[in-house]
Design an enzyme around this catalytic site. Structure first.
Site, short mmCIF file in Angstrom:
data_model
loop_
_atom_site.label_atom_id
_atom_site.label_comp_id
_atom_site.label_asym_id
_atom_site.label_seq_id
_atom_site.Cartn_x
_atom_site.Cartn_y
_atom_site.Cartn_z
N LYS A 1 0.83 -1.21 0.00
CA LYS A 1 0.00 0.00 0.00
C LYS A 1 0.86 1.26 0.00
O LYS A 1 2.03 1.24 0.32
CB LYS A 1 -1.00 -0.05 1.17
N ARG B 1 -3.04 -10.20 4.77
CA ARG B 1 -3.39 -10.32 3.35
C ARG B 1 -2.23 -9.73 2.55
O ARG B 1 -2.00 -8.52 2.61
CB ARG B 1 -4.69 -9.54 3.10
N1 PMM Z 1 -7.16 -4.22 0.63
C1 PMM Z 1 -7.44 -4.27 -0.68
C2 PMM Z 1 -8.41 -5.15 -1.18
N2 PMM Z 1 -9.09 -5.97 -0.35
N3 PMM Z 1 -9.51 -6.76 1.82
C3 PMM Z 1 -9.27 -6.73 3.13
N4 PMM Z 1 -9.97 -7.53 3.98
N5 PMM Z 1 -8.34 -5.87 3.67
C4 PMM Z 1 -7.60 -5.03 2.89
O1 PMM Z 1 -6.77 -4.28 3.44
C5 PMM Z 1 -7.85 -5.03 1.49
C6 PMM Z 1 -8.82 -5.94 0.98
C7 PMM Z 1 -6.72 -3.36 -1.63
O2 PMM Z 1 -5.48 -3.86 -1.99
P1 PMM Z 1 -5.14 -4.55 -3.44
O3 PMM Z 1 -5.69 -3.66 -4.52
O4 PMM Z 1 -3.68 -4.66 -3.44
O5 PMM Z 1 -5.78 -5.91 -3.45
#
Ligand code: PMM
Length: 263
Positions: free
Chosen positions: A204, A240
């Protein structure tokens, strides 16, 4: 939790896994590197991202979810759309990961209750188009925790058993860098309800801010892995991440350290 974004526009790995076969292979690689769960998403949530339609989202994710479930892989579906969640559970997903905690689609709660799967509830103040403007707090950790716990209480009132919930403070969602660090520094407080806590820091923006300007997004994997190890020390249930290998190693270090303490 290994991230599999089947999207053409995700900030962190956008476009790389759009083709179904490539996506499936990448997920299997993440499992081989030590992921316990694969989080499949078909809609980018990056700041400013525009929503995709449910049909397009499902065309991206459902074949991937089905193929992975058939191979015995534990899959969560990363969606704010109730219909997509329902289809994905039908295709074998065992968890619904909803970054809006059910606020984006009122039908989500019924899907969660009806399917009986585990529900990952994230702190959310509004859609990606507007969330940066909603990043105002006097004490971020306290307010995020209060809002997230209130959402858990609302879901319980609507009939979702709290024992089926995993909570996530939603790093980067309506949060500036300083808010993310405040939340991380107070992670232990998020365990107050006794619910498992998930953290999504991987790649991020606030980690990019620690690196030289223009550094590639993959340079954020080392700080992401460090956060995984530190989060483990705070007793979080899961992290994650995009780069599973570095996080697996970081978690092994944290576990060995902990085992030393138990002697
Ligand atoms: N961040 C993203 C997408 N899904 N789900 C959860 N539970 N927590 C998060 O912090 C989260 C998520 C965005 O990140 P990406 O675009 O790299 O997938």
């Amino acid at each position: 939790m290994g991230v599999l974004n089947v999207t053409p526009d995700s900030f962190s790995d956008g476009g790389r896994y759009v083709e179904t076969d490539v996506a499936i292979q990448h997920a299997l690689d993440l499992v081989a590197q030590g992921a316990d769960l694969i989080d499949v998403g078909g809609e980018s949530t990056r700041p400013g991202a525009v929503r995709v339609g449910a049909a397009e989202e499902q065309a991206r994710v459902i074949p991937v979810v089905r193929a992975l479930a058939e191979r015995g892989v534990q899959v969560s579906i990363d969606t704010m759309n109730a219909e997509t969640a329902l289809e994905a559970v039908g295709a074998g997903a065992v968890k619904i990961n909803d970054v809006s905690g059910g606020l984006a689609d009122p039908a989500m709660v019924d899907v969660v209750i009806g399917t009986g799967v585990t529900y990952i509830v994230q702190h959310w103040r509004g859609p990606s188009e507007t969330m940066d403007a909603q990043a105002t707090y006097t004490h971020a950790a306290r307010e995020v925790r209060r809002e997230l716990f209130d959402r858990v209480a609302e879901l319980a009132e609507l009939g979702v058993q709290p024992g089926r919930l995993i909570i996530d403070p939603g790093l980067g969602f309506a949060k500036k860098a300083e808010h993310n660090w405040q939340v991380l520094a107070h992670l232990a407080d998020f365990r107050e309800l006794g619910l498992p806590v998930l953290i999504g820091a991987s790649r991020k923006r606030f980690l990019g801010a620690l690196l030289p300007e223009g550094a590639p997004v993959t340079d954020r994997d080392l700080p992401s892995a460090v956060i995984s190890a530190l989060a483990a020390q705070y007793g979080v249930w899961g992290v994650r991440v995009h780069d599973v290998a570095s996080t697996r190693l970081a978690l092994d270090v944290a576990e060995a350290w902990q085992a030393g303490r138990d002697d």
